[in-house]
Design a protein around this motif. Structure first.
Motif, PDB file in Angstrom:
ATOM      1  N   GLN A 186      68.762 -63.614  32.744  1.00 18.35           N
ATOM      2  CA  GLN A 186      67.647 -64.240  33.453  1.00 18.35           C
ATOM      3  C   GLN A 186      67.141 -63.267  34.501  1.00 18.35           C
ATOM      4  OE1 GLN A 186      66.527 -67.042  32.199  1.00 18.35           O
ATOM      5  NE2 GLN A 186      68.264 -67.077  30.802  1.00 18.35           N
ATOM      6  N   PRO A 187      66.116 -62.547  34.295  1.00 16.44           N
ATOM      7  CA  PRO A 187      65.271 -62.501  33.102  1.00 16.44           C
ATOM      8  C   PRO A 187      65.956 -61.725  31.980  1.00 16.44           C
ATOM      9  CG  PRO A 187      64.530 -60.856  34.669  1.00 16.44           C
ATOM     10  CD  PRO A 187      65.647 -61.621  35.333  1.00 16.44           C
ATOM     11  N   PRO A 188      65.479 -61.917  30.751  1.00 10.68           N
ATOM     12  CA  PRO A 188      66.075 -61.204  29.619  1.00 10.68           C
ATOM     13  C   PRO A 188      65.881 -59.687  29.738  1.00 10.68           C
ATOM     14  CG  PRO A 188      64.683 -63.005  28.855  1.00 10.68           C
ATOM     15  CD  PRO A 188      64.437 -62.847  30.321  1.00 10.68           C
ATOM     16  N   THR A 189      66.877 -58.961  29.279  1.00 10.92           N
ATOM     17  CA  THR A 189      66.789 -57.504  29.242  1.00 10.92           C
ATOM     18  C   THR A 189      65.706 -57.099  28.250  1.00 10.92           C
ATOM     19  OG1 THR A 189      69.140 -57.328  29.717  1.00 10.92           O
ATOM     20  CG2 THR A 189      68.075 -55.380  28.787  1.00 10.92           C
ATOM     21  N   ARG A 190      64.861 -56.165  28.666  1.00 10.38           N
ATOM     22  CA  ARG A 190      63.851 -55.602  27.765  1.00 10.38           C
ATOM     23  C   ARG A 190      64.215 -54.151  27.517  1.00 10.38           C
ATOM     24  NH1 ARG A 190      59.203 -58.346  31.063  1.00 10.38           N
ATOM     25  NH2 ARG A 190      59.157 -56.314  32.042  1.00 10.38           N
ATOM     26  N   THR A 191      63.994 -53.701  26.305  1.00 10.62           N
ATOM     27  CA  THR A 191      64.351 -52.336  25.929  1.00 10.62           C
ATOM     28  C   THR A 191      63.230 -51.667  25.155  1.00 10.62           C
ATOM     29  OG1 THR A 191      65.395 -53.071  23.862  1.00 10.62           O
ATOM     30  CG2 THR A 191      66.845 -52.836  25.783  1.00 10.62           C
ATOM     31  N   ALA A 192      63.247 -50.352  25.209  1.00 14.93           N
ATOM     32  CA  ALA A 192      62.404 -49.521  24.349  1.00 14.93           C
ATOM     33  C   ALA A 192      63.267 -48.357  23.898  1.00 14.93           C
ATOM     34  CB  ALA A 192      61.167 -49.027  25.090  1.00 14.93           C
ATOM     35  N   ARG A 193      63.339 -48.168  22.591  1.00 13.91           N
ATOM     36  CA  ARG A 193      64.184 -47.128  22.019  1.00 13.91           C
ATOM     37  C   ARG A 193      63.329 -46.016  21.435  1.00 13.91           C
ATOM     38  NH1 ARG A 193      66.697 -51.697  21.735  1.00 13.91           N
ATOM     39  NH2 ARG A 193      68.950 -51.816  21.792  1.00 13.91           N
ATOM     40  N   GLU A 232      66.127 -49.401  29.414  1.00 15.47           N
ATOM     41  CA  GLU A 232      66.454 -50.807  29.546  1.00 15.47           C
ATOM     42  C   GLU A 232      65.952 -51.285  30.902  1.00 15.47           C
ATOM     43  OE1 GLU A 232      70.681 -52.389  28.698  1.00 15.47           O
ATOM     44  OE2 GLU A 232      70.731 -51.729  30.775  1.00 15.47           O
ATOM     45  N   TRP A 233      65.377 -52.498  30.920  1.00 16.07           N
ATOM     46  CA  TRP A 233      64.964 -53.088  32.181  1.00 16.07           C
ATOM     47  C   TRP A 233      65.467 -54.509  32.281  1.00 16.07           C
ATOM     48  CZ3 TRP A 233      62.523 -57.509  33.571  1.00 16.07           C
ATOM     49  CH2 TRP A 233      62.259 -57.648  34.935  1.00 16.07           C
ATOM     50  N   ARG A 234      66.083 -54.805  33.379  1.00 16.19           N
ATOM     51  CA  ARG A 234      66.450 -56.150  33.805  1.00 16.19           C
ATOM     52  C   ARG A 234      66.767 -56.042  35.286  1.00 16.19           C
ATOM     53  NH1 ARG A 234      70.330 -58.841  35.386  1.00 16.19           N
ATOM     54  NH2 ARG A 234      70.267 -61.074  35.375  1.00 16.19           N
ATOM     55  N   LEU A 235      65.794 -56.371  36.118  1.00 14.49           N
ATOM     56  CA  LEU A 235      65.927 -56.274  37.573  1.00 14.49           C
ATOM     57  C   LEU A 235      66.122 -54.835  38.037  1.00 14.49           C
ATOM     58  CD1 LEU A 235      68.241 -59.369  38.190  1.00 14.49           C
ATOM     59  CD2 LEU A 235      65.739 -59.268  38.214  1.00 14.49           C
ATOM     60  N   GLY A 236      65.842 -53.903  37.204  1.00 15.45           N
ATOM     61  CA  GLY A 236      65.979 -52.481  37.471  1.00 15.45           C
ATOM     62  C   GLY A 236      65.966 -51.756  36.141  1.00 15.45           C
ATOM     63  N   GLN A 237      65.701 -50.487  36.191  1.00 16.16           N
ATOM     64  CA  GLN A 237      65.577 -49.725  34.948  1.00 16.16           C
ATOM     65  C   GLN A 237      66.669 -48.670  34.866  1.00 16.16           C
ATOM     66  OE1 GLN A 237      61.571 -48.806  33.622  1.00 16.16           O
ATOM     67  NE2 GLN A 237      62.186 -46.679  33.341  1.00 16.16           N
ATOM     68  N   ARG A 238      67.196 -48.465  33.667  1.00 18.54           N
ATOM     69  CA  ARG A 238      68.122 -47.367  33.409  1.00 18.54           C
ATOM     70  C   ARG A 238      67.868 -46.834  32.009  1.00 18.54           C
ATOM     71  NH1 ARG A 238      74.233 -49.816  32.536  1.00 18.54           N
ATOM     72  NH2 ARG A 238      73.667 -51.357  30.971  1.00 18.54           N
ATOM     73  N   THR A 239      68.269 -45.594  31.826  1.00 19.49           N
ATOM     74  CA  THR A 239      68.121 -44.950  30.525  1.00 19.49           C
ATOM     75  C   THR A 239      69.494 -44.536  30.033  1.00 19.49           C
ATOM     76  OG1 THR A 239      65.914 -44.157  31.083  1.00 19.49           O
ATOM     77  CG2 THR A 239      67.050 -43.041  29.280  1.00 19.49           C
ATOM     78  N   LEU A 240      69.755 -44.830  28.779  1.00 14.71           N
ATOM     79  CA  LEU A 240      70.988 -44.428  28.115  1.00 14.71           C
ATOM     80  C   LEU A 240      70.606 -43.512  26.960  1.00 14.71           C
ATOM     81  CD1 LEU A 240      72.558 -47.985  28.006  1.00 14.71           C
ATOM     82  CD2 LEU A 240      73.280 -46.123  29.500  1.00 14.71           C
ATOM     83  N   ALA A 241      71.415 -42.501  26.736  1.00 12.29           N
ATOM     84  CA  ALA A 241      71.120 -41.559  25.657  1.00 12.29           C
ATOM     85  C   ALA A 241      72.409 -41.213  24.929  1.00 12.29           C
ATOM     86  CB  ALA A 241      70.483 -40.286  26.229  1.00 12.29           C
ATOM     87  N   GLU A 267      65.409 -50.615  12.505  1.00 15.97           N
ATOM     88  CA  GLU A 267      66.539 -51.154  13.260  1.00 15.97           C
ATOM     89  C   GLU A 267      66.223 -51.158  14.759  1.00 15.97           C
ATOM     90  OE1 GLU A 267      71.217 -50.385  14.388  1.00 15.97           O
ATOM     91  OE2 GLU A 267      70.049 -48.749  13.544  1.00 15.97           O
ATOM     92  N   ALA A 268      65.671 -50.058  15.265  1.00 14.72           N
ATOM     93  CA  ALA A 268      65.317 -49.966  16.689  1.00 14.72           C
ATOM     94  C   ALA A 268      64.294 -51.027  17.059  1.00 14.72           C
ATOM     95  CB  ALA A 268      64.794 -48.567  17.007  1.00 14.72           C
ATOM     96  N   ARG A 269      63.308 -51.227  16.215  1.00 19.16           N
ATOM     97  CA  ARG A 269      62.259 -52.212  16.495  1.00 19.16           C
ATOM     98  C   ARG A 269      62.835 -53.630  16.538  1.00 19.16           C
ATOM     99  NH1 ARG A 269      57.196 -52.237  18.719  1.00 19.16           N
ATOM    100  NH2 ARG A 269      56.083 -54.045  17.954  1.00 19.16           N
ATOM    101  N   LEU A 270      63.740 -53.934  15.619  1.00 12.35           N
ATOM    102  CA  LEU A 270      64.369 -55.252  15.629  1.00 12.35           C
ATOM    103  C   LEU A 270      65.125 -55.489  16.930  1.00 12.35           C
ATOM    104  CD1 LEU A 270      65.696 -55.464  11.958  1.00 12.35           C
ATOM    105  CD2 LEU A 270      63.753 -56.712  12.938  1.00 12.35           C
ATOM    106  N   LEU A 271      65.839 -54.484  17.399  1.00  9.04           N
ATOM    107  CA  LEU A 271      66.577 -54.629  18.656  1.00  9.04           C
ATOM    108  C   LEU A 271      65.632 -54.724  19.850  1.00  9.04           C
ATOM    109  CD1 LEU A 271      69.561 -52.231  17.960  1.00  9.04           C
ATOM    110  CD2 LEU A 271      69.648 -54.731  18.169  1.00  9.04           C
ATOM    111  N   ASP A 272      64.580 -53.912  19.866  1.00  9.53           N
ATOM    112  CA  ASP A 272      63.633 -53.937  20.984  1.00  9.53           C
ATOM    113  C   ASP A 272      62.866 -55.256  21.063  1.00  9.53           C
ATOM    114  OD1 ASP A 272      64.329 -51.422  21.915  1.00  9.53           O
ATOM    115  OD2 ASP A 272      62.664 -50.409  20.904  1.00  9.53           O
ATOM    116  N   THR A 273      62.663 -55.905  19.939  1.00 11.68           N
ATOM    117  CA  THR A 273      61.947 -57.186  19.931  1.00 11.68           C
ATOM    118  C   THR A 273      62.919 -58.372  19.955  1.00 11.68           C
ATOM    119  OG1 THR A 273      61.800 -57.176  17.514  1.00 11.68           O
ATOM    120  CG2 THR A 273      59.929 -56.228  18.751  1.00 11.68           C
TER     121      THR A 273
END
Length: 180
Positions: free
Chosen positions: A101-108, A134-143, A38-44
């Motif tokens: 724009q640009p698309p949000t990129r994530t790593a879970r 999460e990255w889109r014009l800046g990075q943040r981490t959610l937990a 599930e995480a991989r599907l969302l990250d891709t």
């Protein structure tokens, strides 16, 4: 759906997933693989495949308050049925969506997976922790702490409930656009 007590985690009466330790280990490994996929599907950004992981009546829930027991009696960050999940997935993948724009990129990172038994309806209850960078014009981490209720009775496991309790759920957030 809103009156369904199975979404109120305070009423969950988990019973042992198995009395056999090997079966428990195999079930936990299968649950882990499901959560990792599930995480991989969302990250891709494979949103169509992620939407296919859900039961038709499944709900995606991010409570606002720690320990919140109902999505109906208190505001939530997200309380999404199949239609709302699909609308958001389409918006996230739309090339004309200016907020992507640009698309949000994530790593879970999914961890601390615990199979906690079954609810009254026979759905598997799985708890885990989740870190999303999460990255889109800046990075943040959610937990947060995640609870899945999974329908495991068919050939493919399906998500009936995904509850994400962010550790800072009462904070002021910039837009939460992506699925957690």
């Amino acid at each position: 759906m809103l009156n369904d007590p199975t979404f109120d985690l305070s009423t969950v009466a988990a019973r042992s997933a198995s009395v056999d330790g090997q079966l428990d280990a195999a079930l936990r490994a299968e649950a882990e693989q499901f959560l990792y996929r599930e995480a991989r599907l969302l990250d891709t950004r494979a949103f169509d495949a992620w939407l296919d992981l859900w039961t038709p009546d499944g709900m995606y829930w991010l409570p606002h308050e720690p320990g919140q027991t109902s999505a109906r009696d208190h505001i939530s960050l997200f309380w999404e049925d199949a239609t709302l999940r699909e609308v958001r997935a389409r918006r996230l993948s739309n090339a004309r969506n200016w907020s992507q724009q640009p698309p949000t990129r994530t790593a879970r990172l999914v961890g601390n997976v615990i199979v906690d038994g079954h609810d009254e309806a026979g759905r598997l209850i799985v708890h885990s922790t989740l870190f999303v960078t999460e990255w889109r014009l800046g990075q943040r981490t959610l937990a947060g702490l995640v609870t899945h209720k999974l329908d495991t009775r068919g050939d493919e496991w399906k998500i009936y409930l995904k509850r994400v309790d962010l550790i800072n759920s009462t904070d002021a957030f910039a837009n939460l656009e992506v699925f957690l």
